[in-house]
Write a protein that holds these residues in place. Structure first.
Motif, PDB file in Angstrom:
ATOM      1  N   ALA A  74      38.564  48.424  34.929  1.00  0.00           N
ATOM      2  CA  ALA A  74      37.132  48.318  34.638  1.00  0.00           C
ATOM      3  C   ALA A  74      36.832  48.017  33.171  1.00  0.00           C
ATOM      4  O   ALA A  74      35.891  47.262  32.883  1.00  0.00           O
ATOM      5  N   PRO A  75      37.599  48.563  32.190  1.00  0.00           N
ATOM      6  CA  PRO A  75      37.235  48.319  30.787  1.00  0.00           C
ATOM      7  C   PRO A  75      37.188  46.858  30.370  1.00  0.00           C
ATOM      8  O   PRO A  75      36.457  46.512  29.434  1.00  0.00           O
ATOM      9  N   PHE A  76      37.913  45.984  31.059  1.00  0.00           N
ATOM     10  CA  PHE A  76      37.852  44.570  30.701  1.00  0.00           C
ATOM     11  C   PHE A  76      36.454  44.000  30.928  1.00  0.00           C
ATOM     12  O   PHE A  76      36.090  42.985  30.315  1.00  0.00           O
ATOM     13  N   GLY A  77      35.689  44.639  31.805  1.00  0.00           N
ATOM     14  CA  GLY A  77      34.330  44.179  32.062  1.00  0.00           C
ATOM     15  C   GLY A  77      33.284  44.775  31.156  1.00  0.00           C
ATOM     16  O   GLY A  77      32.096  44.461  31.290  1.00  0.00           O
ATOM     17  N   LEU A  78      33.679  45.625  30.216  1.00  0.00           N
ATOM     18  CA  LEU A  78      32.732  46.341  29.365  1.00  0.00           C
ATOM     19  C   LEU A  78      32.548  45.718  27.993  1.00  0.00           C
ATOM     20  O   LEU A  78      31.775  46.243  27.193  1.00  0.00           O
ATOM     21  N   THR A  79      33.233  44.629  27.699  1.00  0.00           N
ATOM     22  CA  THR A  79      33.277  44.109  26.333  1.00  0.00           C
ATOM     23  C   THR A  79      32.213  43.067  26.029  1.00  0.00           C
ATOM     24  O   THR A  79      32.248  42.444  24.979  1.00  0.00           O
ATOM     25  N   ARG A  80      31.285  42.851  26.968  1.00  0.00           N
ATOM     26  CA  ARG A  80      30.215  41.859  26.808  1.00  0.00           C
ATOM     27  C   ARG A  80      30.759  40.436  26.787  1.00  0.00           C
ATOM     28  O   ARG A  80      30.083  39.514  26.334  1.00  0.00           O
ATOM     29  N   THR A  81      31.970  40.251  27.268  1.00  0.00           N
ATOM     30  CA  THR A  81      32.465  38.905  27.476  1.00  0.00           C
ATOM     31  C   THR A  81      31.942  38.411  28.811  1.00  0.00           C
ATOM     32  O   THR A  81      31.402  39.182  29.610  1.00  0.00           O
ATOM     33  N   ASP A  82      32.067  37.125  29.096  1.00  0.00           N
ATOM     34  CA  ASP A  82      31.576  36.620  30.369  1.00  0.00           C
ATOM     35  C   ASP A  82      32.482  37.103  31.500  1.00  0.00           C
ATOM     36  O   ASP A  82      33.670  37.390  31.291  1.00  0.00           O
ATOM     37  N   PRO A  83      31.944  37.244  32.713  1.00  0.00           N
ATOM     38  CA  PRO A  83      32.726  37.786  33.824  1.00  0.00           C
ATOM     39  C   PRO A  83      34.001  37.003  34.130  1.00  0.00           C
ATOM     40  O   PRO A  83      35.008  37.589  34.531  1.00  0.00           O
ATOM     41  N   GLY A  84      33.966  35.694  33.946  1.00  0.00           N
ATOM     42  CA  GLY A  84      35.172  34.900  34.186  1.00  0.00           C
ATOM     43  C   GLY A  84      36.290  35.266  33.243  1.00  0.00           C
ATOM     44  O   GLY A  84      37.461  35.355  33.645  1.00  0.00           O
ATOM     45  N   THR A  85      35.957  35.486  31.982  1.00  0.00           N
ATOM     46  CA  THR A  85      36.972  35.899  31.008  1.00  0.00           C
ATOM     47  C   THR A  85      37.457  37.304  31.311  1.00  0.00           C
ATOM     48  O   THR A  85      38.654  37.596  31.210  1.00  0.00           O
ATOM     49  N   ALA A  86      36.548  38.206  31.672  1.00  0.00           N
ATOM     50  CA  ALA A  86      36.943  39.570  32.043  1.00  0.00           C
ATOM     51  C   ALA A  86      37.903  39.540  33.227  1.00  0.00           C
ATOM     52  O   ALA A  86      38.904  40.264  33.251  1.00  0.00           O
ATOM     53  N   PHE A  87      37.595  38.707  34.218  1.00  0.00           N
ATOM     54  CA  PHE A  87      38.471  38.557  35.386  1.00  0.00           C
ATOM     55  C   PHE A  87      39.861  38.108  34.964  1.00  0.00           C
ATOM     56  O   PHE A  87      40.878  38.686  35.378  1.00  0.00           O
ATOM     57  N   SER A  88      39.919  37.074  34.138  1.00  0.00           N
ATOM     58  CA  SER A  88      41.201  36.517  33.714  1.00  0.00           C
ATOM     59  C   SER A  88      42.019  37.525  32.920  1.00  0.00           C
ATOM     60  O   SER A  88      43.224  37.695  33.150  1.00  0.00           O
ATOM     61  N   MET A  89      41.383  38.220  31.989  1.00  0.00           N
ATOM     62  CA  MET A  89      42.092  39.206  31.176  1.00  0.00           C
ATOM     63  C   MET A  89      42.642  40.328  32.037  1.00  0.00           C
ATOM     64  O   MET A  89      43.810  40.729  31.910  1.00  0.00           O
ATOM     65  N   ALA A  90      41.812  40.855  32.944  1.00  0.00           N
ATOM     66  CA  ALA A  90      42.248  41.963  33.783  1.00  0.00           C
ATOM     67  C   ALA A  90      43.372  41.533  34.717  1.00  0.00           C
ATOM     68  O   ALA A  90      44.357  42.259  34.915  1.00  0.00           O
ATOM     69  N   ALA A  91      43.242  40.350  35.316  1.00  0.00           N
ATOM     70  CA  ALA A  91      44.264  39.868  36.240  1.00  0.00           C
ATOM     71  C   ALA A  91      45.595  39.668  35.532  1.00  0.00           C
ATOM     72  O   ALA A  91      46.663  40.029  36.053  1.00  0.00           O
ATOM     73  N   ARG A  92      45.559  39.120  34.354  1.00  0.00           N
ATOM     74  CA  ARG A  92      46.814  38.855  33.629  1.00  0.00           C
ATOM     75  C   ARG A  92      47.453  40.174  33.157  1.00  0.00           C
ATOM     76  O   ARG A  92      48.679  40.326  33.232  1.00  0.00           O
ATOM     77  N   CYS A  93      46.643  41.104  32.689  1.00  0.00           N
ATOM     78  CA  CYS A  93      47.213  42.384  32.264  1.00  0.00           C
ATOM     79  C   CYS A  93      47.697  43.204  33.452  1.00  0.00           C
ATOM     80  O   CYS A  93      48.622  44.006  33.320  1.00  0.00           O
ATOM     81  N   ALA A  94      47.113  43.000  34.615  1.00  0.00           N
ATOM     82  CA  ALA A  94      47.617  43.658  35.823  1.00  0.00           C
ATOM     83  C   ALA A  94      49.034  43.201  36.141  1.00  0.00           C
ATOM     84  O   ALA A  94      49.832  43.959  36.707  1.00  0.00           O
ATOM     85  N   GLN A  95      49.377  41.970  35.772  1.00  0.00           N
ATOM     86  CA  GLN A  95      50.709  41.435  36.037  1.00  0.00           C
ATOM     87  C   GLN A  95      51.805  42.143  35.248  1.00  0.00           C
ATOM     88  O   GLN A  95      52.979  41.961  35.540  1.00  0.00           O
ATOM     89  N   MET A  96      51.421  42.964  34.299  1.00  0.00           N
ATOM     90  CA  MET A  96      52.432  43.743  33.575  1.00  0.00           C
ATOM     91  C   MET A  96      53.129  44.731  34.504  1.00  0.00           C
ATOM     92  O   MET A  96      54.243  45.169  34.216  1.00  0.00           O
ATOM     93  N   THR A  97      52.475  45.083  35.598  1.00  0.00           N
ATOM     94  CA  THR A  97      53.053  46.060  36.517  1.00  0.00           C
ATOM     95  C   THR A  97      53.006  45.618  37.980  1.00  0.00           C
ATOM     96  O   THR A  97      53.813  46.071  38.785  1.00  0.00           O
ATOM     97  N   HIS A  98      52.064  44.755  38.340  1.00  0.00           N
ATOM     98  CA  HIS A  98      51.851  44.368  39.732  1.00  0.00           C
ATOM     99  C   HIS A  98      51.821  42.842  39.831  1.00  0.00           C
ATOM    100  O   HIS A  98      50.848  42.207  39.407  1.00  0.00           O
ATOM    101  N   GLY A  99      52.874  42.283  40.417  1.00  0.00           N
ATOM    102  CA  GLY A  99      53.014  40.835  40.428  1.00  0.00           C
ATOM    103  C   GLY A  99      52.424  40.129  41.622  1.00  0.00           C
ATOM    104  O   GLY A  99      52.280  38.901  41.600  1.00  0.00           O
ATOM    105  N   HIS A 100      52.085  40.837  42.682  1.00  0.00           N
ATOM    106  CA  HIS A 100      51.503  40.190  43.856  1.00  0.00           C
ATOM    107  C   HIS A 100      50.101  39.680  43.497  1.00  0.00           C
ATOM    108  O   HIS A 100      49.310  40.400  42.892  1.00  0.00           O
ATOM    109  N   PRO A 101      49.770  38.430  43.875  1.00  0.00           N
ATOM    110  CA  PRO A 101      48.442  37.908  43.522  1.00  0.00           C
ATOM    111  C   PRO A 101      47.284  38.800  43.942  1.00  0.00           C
ATOM    112  O   PRO A 101      46.312  38.952  43.193  1.00  0.00           O
ATOM    113  N   THR A 102      47.361  39.405  45.130  1.00  0.00           N
ATOM    114  CA  THR A 102      46.279  40.296  45.548  1.00  0.00           C
ATOM    115  C   THR A 102      46.190  41.504  44.633  1.00  0.00           C
ATOM    116  O   THR A 102      45.089  41.986  44.337  1.00  0.00           O
ATOM    117  N   GLY A 103      47.324  41.997  44.163  1.00  0.00           N
ATOM    118  CA  GLY A 103      47.327  43.130  43.249  1.00  0.00           C
ATOM    119  C   GLY A 103      46.610  42.827  41.960  1.00  0.00           C
ATOM    120  O   GLY A 103      45.859  43.663  41.440  1.00  0.00           O
TER     121      GLY A 103
END
Length: 357
Positions: A179-208
């Motif tokens: 959730a914190p990636f969405g709190l920085t007043r960046t646009d939602p597309g950027t928040a999505f991209s940042m969160a998805a990429r940082c999720a890959q540090m532990t969860h590699g499945h695309p749905t994850g």
């Protein structure tokens, strides 16, 4: 209002986590047998907590370290003019969280010391110096094993393929911290991209990692003033741009459809799954936030089921806290949450850092 939404998102997530943590591994029947026909109706003692109520789990711990990493990255770019390092800053923050799971306290951690040795080269101090966070509260195996590797995602890499770390894992351990990636007043597309990429540090499945990105985008839309339903609908349009989005999209659409049918009950909620995997945890959190008008009742719906109650409670709390602000949360529950003052201070630091010049 922005600061209230940031506070609400983090404190709401912590409240949902604290409500669900004591019953995380219990079936709905067992929850009702232990707590009455309505299940959990408030904060109850946590397992192994010596009777303490309001204890947070790894969900809130990792969320707070996400905040720390995101804030440090924003500060680095804003004040030093050094951009593009957010993935490394978040990765270092997760390395500090991992220390709290492997050490007995700050005095045992080289990372917590100002001049500590070893291979860690990131910022020191902050949350890793706080003893109350040195508590192992059922952390996910994918988070522990993934962070044993030093993978930092390429911000420009294509999404949609399995990541190199735990490539088949789509557990909820990434979505519940994003959730914190969405709190920085960046646009939602950027928040999505940042969160998805940082999720890959532990969860590699695309749905994850798509589910993690979707939560961040939903929160970003809500912080910008959208309704919960509007934020989910906009996030579905965003998801449709990415290959392999189908599982995450289907889960969110099912949550919307189920909420529109009314008459929310734990039995209906369980049609969405148990929340152990990413898209189910996201769907249950969204459904609970949409299906019940009162915040307290929505949080209780999110945790009273046979599944990963603390993660689904966290997601629901993040969403509703972002929507209503900290003043819209049940104050009696907020007052009892472990680390409440520190969580609020961290929220204020993030909000202050992200206010435009």
């Amino acid at each position: 209002m922005y600061r209230a939404r940031v506070r609400g998102c983090l404190l709401g997530g912590a409240v949902g986590d604290a409500l669900g943590y004591p019953v995380e591994f219990s079936s709905l029947d067992r929850i009702r047998a232990a707590h009455g026909p309505h299940g959990v109706t408030g904060l109850v003692p946590s397992p192994g907590g010596a009777g303490a109520v309001g204890l947070i789990s790894d969900d809130t711990q990792m969320t707070l370290f996400t905040v720390e990493g995101v804030r440090q990255a924003h500060e680095r770019e804003r004040h030093k003019g050094i951009g593009g390092g957010w993935s490394r800053m978040v990765r270092w923050a997760y390395a500090r969280w991992l220390e709290t799971q492997l050490r007995t306290g700050p005095e045992d951690s080289e990372v917590a010391r100002p001049t500590g040795g070893g291979s860690y080269a990131g910022p020191r101090g902050g949350l890793v110096t706080e003893r109350w966070l040195y508590a192992r509260r059922a952390p996910g195996n994918a988070c522990l094993s993934g962070l044993a590797q030093d993978f930092v995602p390429d911000p420009e890499a294509e999404l949609g393929r399995p990541g190199p770390v735990n490539s088949d894992s789509k557990g909820c351990g990434a979505v519940m911290r994003s959730a914190p990636f969405g709190l920085t007043r960046t646009d939602p597309g950027t928040a999505f991209s940042m969160a998805a990429r940082c999720a890959q540090m532990t969860h590699g499945h695309p749905t994850g990692y798509y589910a993690a990105g979707a939560l961040a985008a939903i929160v970003a839309h809500i912080v910008a003033g959208d309704s919960v339903e509007g934020a989910v609908l906009r996030t579905l349009r965003l998801l449709a741009r990415y290959p392999g989005h189908e599982e995450t999209t289907a889960a969110l659409e099912q949550a919307l459809d189920l909420a529109a049918q009314g008459s929310p009950t734990p039995e209906r909620l369980e049609r969405l799954g148990g929340g152990w995997i990413a898209e189910e945890a996201l769907a249950i959190g969204v459904y609970s936030a949409l299906a019940v008008p009162r915040v307290a009742d929505a949080l209780l719906l999110a945790v009273n089921h046979s599944g990963d109650s603390d993660s689904t409670g966290s997601v629901c709390g993040n969403i509703l806290g972002a929507r209503h602000g900290d003043h819209g949360l049940p104050h009696a529950w907020v007052a009892q949450v472990e680390g409440r003052d520190r969580i609020a201070a961290l929220a204020d630091d993030l909000a202050a850092e992200c206010v435009p010049d």
